[in-house]
Design a protein around this motif. Structure first.
Motif, PDB file in Angstrom:
ATOM      1  N   ASN A 140       2.934   0.568  -1.291  1.00  0.00           N
ATOM      2  CA  ASN A 140       2.687   0.011   0.040  1.00  0.00           C
ATOM      3  C   ASN A 140       1.240  -0.428   0.212  1.00  0.00           C
ATOM      4  OD1 ASN A 140       5.312   0.181   1.010  1.00  0.00           O
ATOM      5  ND2 ASN A 140       5.033   2.257   1.795  1.00  0.00           N
ATOM      6  N   THR A 199      -0.812  -1.347  -2.152  1.00  0.00           N
ATOM      7  CA  THR A 199      -1.006  -2.544  -2.973  1.00  0.00           C
ATOM      8  C   THR A 199      -0.402  -3.771  -2.291  1.00  0.00           C
ATOM      9  OG1 THR A 199      -0.939  -1.171  -4.942  1.00  0.00           O
ATOM     10  CG2 THR A 199      -0.671  -3.526  -5.270  1.00  0.00           C
ATOM     11  N   ASN A 200       0.764  -3.598  -1.690  1.00  0.00           N
ATOM     12  CA  ASN A 200       1.401  -4.721  -0.998  1.00  0.00           C
ATOM     13  C   ASN A 200       0.563  -5.178   0.197  1.00  0.00           C
ATOM     14  OD1 ASN A 200       3.552  -4.972  -2.744  1.00  0.00           O
ATOM     15  ND2 ASN A 200       4.865  -3.584  -1.579  1.00  0.00           N
ATOM     16  N   LYS A 201      -0.073  -4.234   0.885  1.00  0.00           N
ATOM     17  CA  LYS A 201      -0.956  -4.611   1.997  1.00  0.00           C
ATOM     18  C   LYS A 201      -2.144  -5.423   1.496  1.00  0.00           C
ATOM     19  CE  LYS A 201       0.132  -0.795   5.087  1.00  0.00           C
ATOM     20  NZ  LYS A 201      -0.348   0.475   5.647  1.00  0.00           N
ATOM     21  N   ASN A 223      -2.135  -7.210  -1.154  1.00  0.00           N
ATOM     22  CA  ASN A 223      -1.614  -8.476  -1.687  1.00  0.00           C
ATOM     23  C   ASN A 223      -1.146  -9.445  -0.603  1.00  0.00           C
ATOM     24  OD1 ASN A 223      -2.030  -8.028  -4.398  1.00  0.00           O
ATOM     25  ND2 ASN A 223       0.026  -7.224  -4.767  1.00  0.00           N
ATOM     26  N   ARG A 224      -1.024  -8.994   0.620  1.00  0.00           N
ATOM     27  CA  ARG A 224      -0.471  -9.831   1.677  1.00  0.00           C
ATOM     28  C   ARG A 224      -1.211 -11.169   1.818  1.00  0.00           C
ATOM     29  NH1 ARG A 224       0.521  -6.199   5.967  1.00  0.00           N
ATOM     30  NH2 ARG A 224       2.370  -5.689   4.787  1.00  0.00           N
ATOM     31  N   THR A 234      -0.068 -13.455  -1.058  1.00  0.00           N
ATOM     32  CA  THR A 234       1.304 -13.972  -0.947  1.00  0.00           C
ATOM     33  C   THR A 234       1.416 -14.978   0.191  1.00  0.00           C
ATOM     34  OG1 THR A 234       1.957 -12.045   0.380  1.00  0.00           O
ATOM     35  CG2 THR A 234       2.373 -11.933  -1.990  1.00  0.00           C
ATOM     36  N   VAL A 268      -0.018  -5.248  -8.556  1.00  0.00           N
ATOM     37  CA  VAL A 268       1.047  -4.240  -8.486  1.00  0.00           C
ATOM     38  C   VAL A 268       1.149  -3.488  -9.807  1.00  0.00           C
ATOM     39  CG1 VAL A 268       3.550  -3.905  -8.272  1.00  0.00           C
ATOM     40  CG2 VAL A 268       2.357  -5.433  -6.700  1.00  0.00           C
TER      41      VAL A 268
END
Length: 190
Positions: A101, A103-105, A107-108, A111, A153
């Motif tokens: 989570n 990492t996804n934040k 990466n936002r 993306t 990721v």
């Protein structure tokens, strides 16, 4: 003995036609009101009211909604990466999900920028001054941003696995093999 004149009730106003509406259940049927008998007198038998009542109109049947289209993906979907940690202990599973989570934040923005580049490439495809070089540059930029996000990721995944015991690393590797396994083709109509 008292004489009572039986009269028909006044006709009910006819409702204005309603547009067809999708309804879960039909509308209630409204019947004309029958005047109450004065106190001390017997109520009128129902057969008299039915004989003089205007014919009852059934409401139109509800219009059925068209069936929802079935969307079938051309590419089979794989399980999400987060499902690879399902075999871990509850504490490790939480830590795994937290790492993904975070990492996804981070990466936002990457993306979102990649999505914007793809949208710009699609807009350039239909623009009057079509430039194939611009479309290729925009798509290459989107691909590069997506690869950068994927690299983030995978780096977080490698950092996280260093915190696991050998047994849990083996469980995570098993989960990752399901996620990264080649996708099975979709069975078509026979």
């Amino acid at each position: 003995m008292t004489y009572m004149r039986l009269t028909t009730p006044p006709p009910a106003p006819t409702p204005a036609p309603r547009p067809a509406v999708v309804a879960a259940s039909p509308a209630p049927i409204v019947q004309p009101a029958v005047p109450a008998a004065p106190v001390g007198e017997a109520p009128r038998p129902a057969r008299h009211a039915a004989a003089h009542a205007p014919p009852r109109e059934d409401p139109p049947p509800p219009v059925a909604a068209p069936p929802a289209p079935v969307v079938v993906s051309a590419t089979p979907s794989r399980p999400p990466l987060i499902s690879a940690g399902d075999g871990l202990s509850p504490e490790s599973r939480q830590a795994f999900r937290r790492a993904l989570n975070e990492t996804n934040k981070r990466n936002r923005p990457l993306t979102q920028q990649a999505r914007a580049e793809r949208q710009a490439a699609l807009a350039a495809l239909v623009s009057p001054g079509y430039d194939p070089g611009e479309v290729a540059r925009r798509l290459a930029s989107a691909r590069s941003l997506e690869l950068q996000a994927r690299g983030n990721v995978e780096a977080a995944l490698a950092t996280f696995t260093a915190t696991l015991s050998p047994q849990e690393r083996a469980l995570l590797a098993e989960g990752l093999s399901r996620v990264y396994a080649p996708a099975r083709p979709i069975a078509g109509p026979n």
